[in-house]
Design an enzyme around this catalytic site. Sequence first.
Site, PDB file in Angstrom:
ATOM      1  N   ASP A   1       0.479  -2.817  12.553  1.00 26.44           N
ATOM      2  CA  ASP A   1       0.497  -2.278  11.270  1.00 26.44           C
ATOM      3  C   ASP A   1      -0.752  -1.898  10.982  1.00 26.44           C
ATOM      4  OD1 ASP A   1       1.359  -1.887   8.675  1.00 26.44           O
ATOM      5  OD2 ASP A   1       1.042  -3.852   7.672  1.00 26.44           O
TER       6      ASP A   1
ATOM      7  N   GLY B   1      -2.402  -2.713   5.213  1.00 33.05           N
ATOM      8  CA  GLY B   1      -2.292  -2.503   6.653  1.00 33.05           C
ATOM      9  C   GLY B   1      -3.521  -3.236   7.244  1.00 33.05           C
TER      10      GLY B   1
ATOM     11  N   GLY C   1      -4.858 -12.841  12.006  1.00 38.17           N
ATOM     12  CA  GLY C   1      -5.530 -14.060  11.302  1.00 38.17           C
ATOM     13  C   GLY C   1      -5.995 -13.809   9.654  1.00 38.17           C
TER      14      GLY C   1
ATOM     15  N   ALA D   1       0.971  -1.290   0.070  1.00 40.25           N
ATOM     16  CA  ALA D   1       0.042   0.058  -0.025  1.00 40.25           C
ATOM     17  C   ALA D   1       0.833   1.308  -0.076  1.00 40.25           C
ATOM     18  CB  ALA D   1      -0.889  -0.146   1.077  1.00 40.25           C
TER      19      ALA D   1
HETATM   20 ZN   LIG Z   1       4.029  -2.680   5.152  1.00 42.94          ZN
END
Ligand SMILES: [Zn+2]
Length: 404
Positions: free
Chosen positions: A292, A332, A268, A159
């Site tokens: 993250d 993320g 997960g 991203a």
């Molecule tokens: Zn990254």
Amino acid sequence: VHDGLPGVPVILHGARKCDVDGEAEGFWVVFEGDRITAVGEGAGWAAYAGRGADVVDAAGAVLTPGFVDLHCHGGGGFSFDAAGSDDGASERGGADAVDRALAVHRAHGTTRSVLSLVANPVAALERSLAAVADIAERDPLVLGSHLEGPFLAPGRRGAHNPDFLITPSPSLVERLAAAAGGTLRQVTIAPELPGALEVVPALAEAGVVVAVGHTEADEERAQAAFDRGARLLTHAFNAMPGIGHRSPGPVVAAIRDERVTAELVLDGVHVHPDVARLLLDAAAGRVALITDAMAAAGSADGSYKLGSLDVAVVDGVARLTGPDGAPGSIAGSTLTQDHALRLATQRCGLSLRDAVTALTWVPARVLGMDCQLGRLAPGYAADAVLLNDAWGVRAAWGAGRRLV
Ligand SMILES: [Zn+2]
């Protein structure tokens, strides 16, 4: 309960302590100012109960050190990339956005945070780094910044906006470090980029944690970066070659090198829990559970920005929006660290102690702060999380101050 007035001790007693040193029943701890000044088991805490101390009976609940997040982009609808922008959207500009994002994670037990920035033009990164430095100056719970971009492999950019990816050079790295004024904690680098192996030792010698990530590197190239001072693997398995039986890749290089810690996004979604378990076993004591998290953490599904890119969050899973509007790569997470704790214990078979260690002492050690953070012991920071029966967060303290 007050929020930690100066000079008034906080006493937590009757807890089931869990940290890297193990578990203890009937545990008590005393916070004075921003430090732990005494710990014990049993009734000894009563000797500290004068001076109007704030006494909290944990009633057998689990007490852990505060969680340390090495890699987080935001929460509550806000991104740390906004730190350097003052667009008049809120009274205190970017700093307000940062505070509101941090509040989400503090409510989930994260007491110390490294603020991650995605790839952006260098001038914008300089503004963000300077703004994070200002925030870290007034808020000891902010440990500094993490440049996740711009030194990333275009083919593994995830991203990060491809227009802002560049190759590293000593002068550029110096410029960015200067903008951060000593608060640049971590830089992610794809070690196969031209000039990358040259800047790794320079950063490491300056006390910056170099992470291998967003990379096409094979095992040898990753090992070359570790041999030059890189000590972290950015979100293991994600945005890098996986483990092939004839191509071990950067994850195996990190597992094999005792000096290296692997970040893991244990939500997960990013890594299958069974594969996460393989890593947790193979690199025992060297996996740091990170979030993250992007702006949607602690917020609703919908449309968000990650840096300059559009992200759609559906059922808590954040994905880039492709040119045709179709969902693209994972962008993320919406993870919080207490959720990672639950998955680690309930889905990956980790003991509570090992899961807590992966959220506390392991990330503190990566930052060279394991003598200050990550343990419930005298001299350590007054950072603690009191869990409820479902292992959510009942209360948390950071630098002696009640956060939730
Ligand atoms: Zn990254």
